[in-house]
Scaffold this motif. Structure first.
Motif, PDB file in Angstrom:
ATOM      1  N   GLN A  94       0.803  -1.214   0.000  1.00 52.04           N
ATOM      2  CA  GLN A  94       0.000   0.000   0.000  1.00 52.04           C
ATOM      3  C   GLN A  94       0.841   1.271   0.000  1.00 52.04           C
ATOM      4  N   HIS A  98       4.563   2.112  -6.422  1.00 48.02           N
ATOM      5  CA  HIS A  98       4.269   3.355  -7.130  1.00 48.02           C
ATOM      6  C   HIS A  98       3.368   3.049  -8.318  1.00 48.02           C
ATOM      7  N   LEU A  99       2.155   3.547  -8.246  1.00 52.32           N
ATOM      8  CA  LEU A  99       1.177   3.321  -9.302  1.00 52.32           C
ATOM      9  C   LEU A  99       1.169   4.508 -10.258  1.00 52.32           C
ATOM     10  N   ASP A 102      -3.325   6.513  -9.278  1.00 51.10           N
ATOM     11  CA  ASP A 102      -3.642   6.157  -7.894  1.00 51.10           C
ATOM     12  C   ASP A 102      -5.156   6.183  -7.692  1.00 51.10           C
ATOM     13  N   ASP A 103      -5.782   5.049  -8.005  1.00 47.23           N
ATOM     14  CA  ASP A 103      -7.216   4.917  -7.774  1.00 47.23           C
ATOM     15  C   ASP A 103      -7.480   3.516  -7.231  1.00 47.23           C
ATOM     16  N   HIS A 106      -6.445   0.444  -9.596  1.00 41.92           N
ATOM     17  CA  HIS A 106      -5.009   0.199  -9.698  1.00 41.92           C
ATOM     18  C   HIS A 106      -4.430  -0.318  -8.377  1.00 41.92           C
ATOM     19  N   ARG A 107      -4.945   0.159  -7.256  1.00 40.45           N
ATOM     20  CA  ARG A 107      -4.494  -0.382  -5.964  1.00 40.45           C
ATOM     21  C   ARG A 107      -4.875  -1.851  -5.839  1.00 40.45           C
TER      22      ARG A 107
END
Length: 138
Positions: A94, A98-99, A102-103, A106-107
């Motif tokens: 979490q 690194h996405l 960041d939503d 995608h998490r």
């Protein structure tokens, strides 16, 4: 005086519920993590019932501290071949992944990707073989 009228206070109507309005269930990063892990594990168990029979999927906040000094990076999962368990570490995924977007979706994909890679490591396959239609490396 009828009973219904006795409950009125100063002509304001019936009293509200003592607990207040119905509120949505509380959702936290931890519960979303647990749900994504459970869904990915269930999906894999359906695809690979023989290879993953008896495998336990679990999560922990962080890897044990004794593994940290030797490692250059914080592990995102641990596979125990003897116990046939996969432990996915919540905080490294979490906070350290690194996405590019960041939503929530995608998490969730980042969590699923770790579960798929850990399962692939346990059964000796490549992650895209384990979940060919859902594996996305981020």
């Amino acid at each position: 005086m009828p009973r219904a009228q006795a409950r009125r206070r100063h002509d304001r109507g019936p009293r509200s519920s003592l607990a207040g309005p119905v509120l949505p269930l509380l959702e936290s990063r931890q519960t979303r993590f647990e749900d994504a892990l459970a869904d990915a594990a269930e999906y894999l168990m359906g695809l690979w019932p023989d290879d993953l029979a008896g495998v336990g999927f679990r999560w922990a906040d962080m890897p044990p501290s004794e593994s940290a000094p030797a490692a250059r990076e914080v592990p995102q999962w641990a596979v125990d071949h003897q116990q046939r368990t996969i432990t996915v570490f919540r905080l490294p995924i979490q906070r350290l992944v690194h996405l590019h977007v960041d939503d929530d979706w995608h998490r969730r994909i980042a969590i699923e990707s770790c579960v798929f890679r850990a399962a692939a490591e346990l059964i000796g396959r490549e992650p895209w073989e384990v979940a060919p239609d859902r594996y996305r490396h981020h």
